[in-house]
Write a protein that holds these residues in place. Structure first.
Motif, short mmCIF file in Angstrom:
data_model
loop_
_atom_site.label_atom_id
_atom_site.label_comp_id
_atom_site.label_asym_id
_atom_site.label_seq_id
_atom_site.Cartn_x
_atom_site.Cartn_y
_atom_site.Cartn_z
N VAL A 112 0.83 -1.20 0.00
CA VAL A 112 0.00 0.00 0.00
C VAL A 112 0.87 1.25 0.00
CG1 VAL A 112 -1.63 1.34 1.38
CG2 VAL A 112 -1.99 -1.11 1.06
N LEU A 113 1.91 1.26 0.83
CA LEU A 113 2.78 2.43 0.90
C LEU A 113 3.54 2.63 -0.41
CD1 LEU A 113 4.21 2.09 4.54
CD2 LEU A 113 2.55 3.77 3.71
N THR A 114 3.89 1.55 -1.07
CA THR A 114 4.59 1.67 -2.35
C THR A 114 3.71 2.36 -3.39
OG1 THR A 114 5.90 -0.30 -1.89
CG2 THR A 114 5.73 0.38 -4.19
N ILE A 115 2.43 1.96 -3.46
CA ILE A 115 1.51 2.63 -4.39
C ILE A 115 1.34 4.09 -4.01
CG2 ILE A 115 -0.85 2.68 -5.26
CD1 ILE A 115 -1.00 -0.33 -4.86
N ALA A 116 1.14 4.35 -2.70
CA ALA A 116 0.92 5.72 -2.25
C ALA A 116 2.11 6.61 -2.54
CB ALA A 116 0.60 5.72 -0.75
N ALA A 117 3.31 6.09 -2.34
CA ALA A 117 4.51 6.88 -2.62
C ALA A 117 4.58 7.24 -4.09
CB ALA A 117 5.75 6.10 -2.19
N ASP A 165 8.72 8.75 4.17
CA ASP A 165 8.04 9.96 4.63
C ASP A 165 6.55 9.73 4.86
OD1 ASP A 165 10.42 11.39 4.44
OD2 ASP A 165 10.07 11.88 2.33
N LEU A 166 6.07 8.50 4.64
CA LEU A 166 4.64 8.23 4.73
C LEU A 166 4.31 7.43 5.99
CD1 LEU A 166 3.90 7.20 1.04
CD2 LEU A 166 3.66 9.46 2.09
N ASP A 167 3.09 7.60 6.43
CA ASP A 167 2.55 6.79 7.52
C ASP A 167 1.14 6.39 7.13
OD1 ASP A 167 2.42 5.43 9.87
OD2 ASP A 167 2.98 7.12 11.14
N ILE A 168 0.55 5.52 7.92
CA ILE A 168 -0.74 4.96 7.57
C ILE A 168 -1.62 4.91 8.81
CG2 ILE A 168 0.01 2.56 7.93
CD1 ILE A 168 -1.61 1.81 5.42
N GLY A 169 -2.88 5.31 8.67
CA GLY A 169 -3.82 5.32 9.79
C GLY A 169 -5.08 6.05 9.40
N ASN A 170 -6.14 5.86 10.18
CA ASN A 170 -7.41 6.51 9.90
C ASN A 170 -7.89 6.25 8.48
OD1 ASN A 170 -7.52 7.66 12.50
ND2 ASN A 170 -6.32 9.43 11.86
N ASP A 212 -4.51 14.02 9.03
CA ASP A 212 -5.84 14.34 8.51
C ASP A 212 -5.84 14.55 7.00
OD1 ASP A 212 -7.00 14.21 11.04
OD2 ASP A 212 -6.39 16.26 11.50
N SER A 213 -4.70 14.34 6.37
CA SER A 213 -4.62 14.50 4.92
C SER A 213 -4.31 13.15 4.28
CB SER A 213 -3.52 15.52 4.57
OG SER A 213 -2.26 15.03 5.01
N GLY A 214 -3.96 13.14 3.01
CA GLY A 214 -3.51 11.91 2.37
C GLY A 214 -4.55 11.26 1.49
N LEU A 215 -4.27 10.02 1.09
CA LEU A 215 -5.12 9.24 0.20
C LEU A 215 -5.81 8.12 0.96
CD1 LEU A 215 -2.71 8.88 -2.85
CD2 LEU A 215 -4.74 10.34 -2.73
N TYR A 216 -7.13 8.00 0.75
CA TYR A 216 -7.86 6.93 1.41
C TYR A 216 -7.45 5.58 0.84
CZ TYR A 216 -10.98 10.11 3.88
OH TYR A 216 -11.49 11.05 4.73
N LEU A 217 -7.53 4.54 1.67
CA LEU A 217 -7.13 3.20 1.26
C LEU A 217 -7.97 2.70 0.08
CD1 LEU A 217 -6.60 1.46 4.73
CD2 LEU A 217 -4.85 2.27 3.14
#
Length: 848
Positions: free
Chosen positions: A561-566, A575-580, A590-595
């Motif tokens: 998941v992090l590889t796609i998001a990056a 530089d990425l984290d995952i949650g919510n 509170d920002s970012g891309l939803y799963l």
């Protein structure tokens, strides 16, 4: 005035592992919408019932099913003679199914009351039951052997005929040997040697959800689907395919809700074979669910044991040796029963690092219900003997039993610590558990100020977390995870939850690792078509072994998941984290891309994925524990890590009725890192109740002819809510496992092991009566108290000191094990152990 803490500046997710999250499983159970095996209904379903032997030992002269075939609604009838040469016998797991002593029906000989003789399938279950009464049987009854020591005696009739065992002889199915150090020299050099003959009872699993299955054979695809209330889908699939001689990919095992098992459903049973054969013959679904009497008679029970045990100590209380001869009752058949002695004795030597151990065991067939796995897997039987010997040694030495245990429990300065028996203890808080438990019931105060007919007792044990069984060279679990395109997650596992809260526990692990909402995670029902291969649910392996596989799968899915998001965010993975439910730049939760958006890339936008990225967000991970096979001397590290339990009991005995009431009880456990404290507390409470039943009432009562006289809940004395003390003194003193990646240890069985010995020691403290056999019933208590008073004795052994006791009372009368066949062996040297299974009949098997 205390300053209020500052408000959080972000909505960073709270970790769920370690929290008492409400169980996902409870809603269906509490609303009555959970579907158990008896609730499975399929179109055109027929109902099968089994005719069982009314006697324990007999030759089968004839079985006439002709009248039954004419009964209203009857569709088919089968008996053993109909299947000779058409199905393959199955056998004992210890020898990799080499011993083919199991068949769907008795053919030439009945070996225990309740063994399958014939079966009827009809349009309704009541028509099937009526037709059973029309089957005519002619049996030549033989003398029954109920007592395992009598079954070993010279001239005893042979129970299993025509089968040659690797290590046994006559009714001795298997032999067990442990040789660590020099126990004979330790006995010679000891300042104190205490010894006693102990016996243990046969205990039922008594799961409220009955044993049963629904088999459905598709005559077009030639595929067999079986719904079963089992603990291991692949054990059922593989053995069933082997028995029916059809390819494994033509057998599908599905699981409804399973309402407990406790080990009693961790194998294949004749009813699963019988229902499958009927369905294959008729092309219609067949329902076969056992009644309670059938389960008592033919289901597996805890193995009874006779132990001739000795404990050696120095004057300062150091335990220097242990010697034992065990006669182990495995009933008429055994799939797991012999392994109960191997594993239960090896691990049962803990929590003491005893340098000199000599144990001989004979695993014996009797004309009683098959022995098998049950909560604790041999450890309660071992602890019953060993922990009473510890109290007896303390009395001889003039030491407090608490002090003697504290001196001997494993408490190394550094971990891991290897015992003389070969167990590798990677961590433990046993010493602290012992003192916490004793203090919780006021041990010192109650010992200093005794009250008539009240007493306190201690017992300690360590329990394996999963185990490398002698029959398997594996200890794996597997998990498949899939991130769906709506951001939900599906977990697939073949490990069957039946009270262990897998759906809750695994969801906590996934939620923390993948940052997805707990409510969005679903555990799919075990299914041999969709679930990755695993050994099943037993041996307290859920949190540690299955949980670790889930953790590894979560880490792999997170990485993808992090590889796609990056790639999409044009950022570095670091530089990425995952949650919510989203992936975000660290510090900006509170920002970012939803799963669900990221999942859509792997499904519908594959050309926008990173170069070389395989377009899937589905992963599989396995975890196989770093354990050892049992050595030729009986040593070995059979478990990846060991949980600890120290229990203290305060009992009150009514001298007028003989009733023993546990008025206070404390248990302190080391379960390592606890995923869900509420679930673990429930496991400890359930484990305690099963131990309480073992010590104060439960037993299979056979008469001299092998008839089980208490095969119902009306006469089988299982504990009820009124027997439970206010069990609130439950303590966790975690020493996280250094071997399991998440630090977990098993919890499901550690609450059972110490209970019988702790209560037994407390009963002795209250009455001066040392009960050497289980269970301690009011009737036995009254007999013991009256005879003790009549003899004017200060202390008394029951039943050893009763005038009508016919067993050996002294060491000089004890039997000696037969060592003539004792050989050194290695499991890998067993003939055929590593051989491939016989080639399946790819055309669909024989015509049944």
């Amino acid at each position: 005035m205390t300053q209020a803490p500052p408000r959080p500046t972000s909505t960073a997710p709270v970790k769920l592992v370690g929290q008492s999250v409400p169980r996902k499983e409870d809603l269906a159970l509490l609303t009555g919408t959970a579907r158990f095996i008896d609730d499975v209904k399929l179109p055109g379903m027929l109902y099968a019932k089994i005719l069982r032997s009314p006697v324990a030992h007999a030759r089968v002269r004839s079985i006439d099913t002709s009248r039954a075939r004419q009964m209203p609604g009857v569709v088919d009838v089968l008996c053993g003679a109909d299947l000779v040469g058409r199905v393959k016998p199955w056998g004992d797991l210890m020898q990799d199914l080499l011993v083919g002593d199991h068949t769907p029906f008795a053919v030439d000989k009945v070996l225990y009351e309740g063994q399958e003789l014939a079966a009827v399938v009809a349009e309704t279950k009541y028509q099937a039951l009526d037709a059973l009464e029309a089957i005519e049987i002619d049996l030549e009854e033989l003398p029954a052997l109920v007592d395992p020591e009598a079954a070993m005696a010279p001239g005893a009739g042979l129970i299993q005929e025509g089968i040659t065992y690797e290590f046994g002889d006559g009714n001795i199915f298997d032999r067990y040997r442990v040789r660590i150090g020099d126990a004979d020299a330790a006995a010679e050099e000891a300042d104190v040697v205490v010894r006693q003959r102990f016996t243990t009872n046969r205990q039922a699993g008594a799961a409220l959800d009955p044993h049963g299955c629904v088999a459905d054979y598709d005559t077009f695809t030639r595929e067999l689907t079986i719904w079963s209330s089992t603990q291991s889908i692949y054990m059922v699939r593989d053995v069933l395919a082997d028995v029916l001689q059809i390819p494994r990919n033509k057998v599908r095992v599905r699981i409804p809700e399973v309402g407990a098992g406790f080990g009693s459903k961790a194998q294949i049973f004749p009813y699963e074979v019988i229902a499958s054969i009927f369905s294959m013959r008729l092309g219609r679904p067949v329902h076969l669910v056992l009644g309670r009497k059938e389960i008592f008679q033919s289901g597996t029970a805890r193995n009874g044991q006779v132990r001739y045990a000795e404990l050696m100590c120095r004057r300062d209380g150091t335990i220097t040796g242990y010697r034992d001869y065990v006669v182990h009752n495995c009933g008429a058949f055994s799939v797991w029963g012999n392994q109960v002695l191997h594993i239960g004795t090896n691990v049962g030597m803990l929590p003491y690092a005893i340098p000199n151990i000599r144990i001989d065991g004979d695993i014996v067939h009797t004309n009683t219900a098959p022995g098998g796995a049950l909560r604790g897997f041999g450890i309660p039987q071992t602890i019953w003997a060993k922990e009473q010997l510890v109290d007896m040694a303390a009395a001889e030495l003039g030491m407090d039993p608490l002090e003697l245990r504290a001196k001997n429990v494993i408490r190394p300065e550094t971990f891991p610590f290897t015992t003389p028996m070969g167990q590798i203890i990677d961590s433990t808080s046993m010493y602290d558990c012992l003192h916490t438990s004793a203090e919780a019931i006021g041990w010192a105060e109650k010992k200093a100020h005794p009250v008539p007919y009240e007493g306190v007792g201690l017992a300690v044990s360590m329990k394996y977390t999963s185990c490398r069984h002698p029959s398997f060279d594996t200890d794996l679990s597997a998990v498949r995870l899939r991130l769906e395109t709506d951001g939900t997650v599906t977990i697939y596992s073949s490990d069957v939850t039946h009270g262990q809260s897998h759906a809750t526990m695994l969801a906590q692990i996934v939620a923390d690792g993948l940052g997805v909402g707990f409510e969005k995670i679903t555990l799919a029902a075990p299914d041999s078509v969709t679930s990755p291969f695993g050994l099943g649910t037993y041996a307290s392996r859920g949190a540690a072994v299955l949980g670790t596989a889930c953790r590894l799968a979560t880490e792999r899915l997170r990485e993808r998941v992090l590889t796609i998001a990056a790639h999409v965010l044009e950022a570095n993975v670091e530089d990425l984290d995952i949650g919510n439910d989203r992936v975000y730049i660290k510090g900006l939760p509170d920002s970012g891309l939803y799963l669900e958006i990221l999942a859509s890339f792997a499904a519908y936008r594959t050309h926008q994925l990173p170069p070389g990225f395989e377009p899937t967000l589905e992963v599989v991970a396995t975890y196989d524990t770093p354990t050892e096979r049992e050595g030729a001397d009986g040593s070995g590290n059979l478990s990846v890590t060991y949980s600890a339990a120290a229990h203290s009991a305060h009992v009150r005995v009514d001298p007028e009725t003989g009733y023993v009431r546990v008025v206070d009880y404390a248990m302190a456990h080391d379960t390592g890192v606890v995923i869900n404290p509420l679930v673990v507390e429930g496991q400890h409470q359930g484990g305690f109740l099963m131990g309480l039943g073992m010590v104060l009432g439960e037993d299979y009562l056979y008469d001299a002819d092998g008839h089980l006289t208490n095969a119902s809940f009306a006469t089988y004395l299982a504990p009820t809510a009124t027997d439970m003390p206010e069990l609130t003194k439950i303590y966790e003193i975690p020493a996280p496992s250094l071997t399991i990646p998440g630090g977990q240890k098993g919890a499901g069985e550690s609450g059972t092991g110490p209970v019988p010995a702790a209560v037994g020691n407390a009963v002795f403290d209250a009455t001066g009566v040392r009960f050497t056999e289980l269970p301690i019933t009011p009737q036995k208590m009254l007999l013991a108290l009256r005879e003790k008073e009549r003899q004017g004795a200060v202390t008394f052994r029951f039943p050893d000191d009763m005038p009508d006791f016919t067993g050996p009372r002294t060491k000089a009368e004890w039997p000696e094990p037969d060592l003539t066949d004792a050989v050194d062996f290695d499991w890998d040297d067993l003939p055929g152990f590593d051989d491939e299974d016989d080639e399946d009949d790819v055309d669909g098997g024989p015509a049944l």
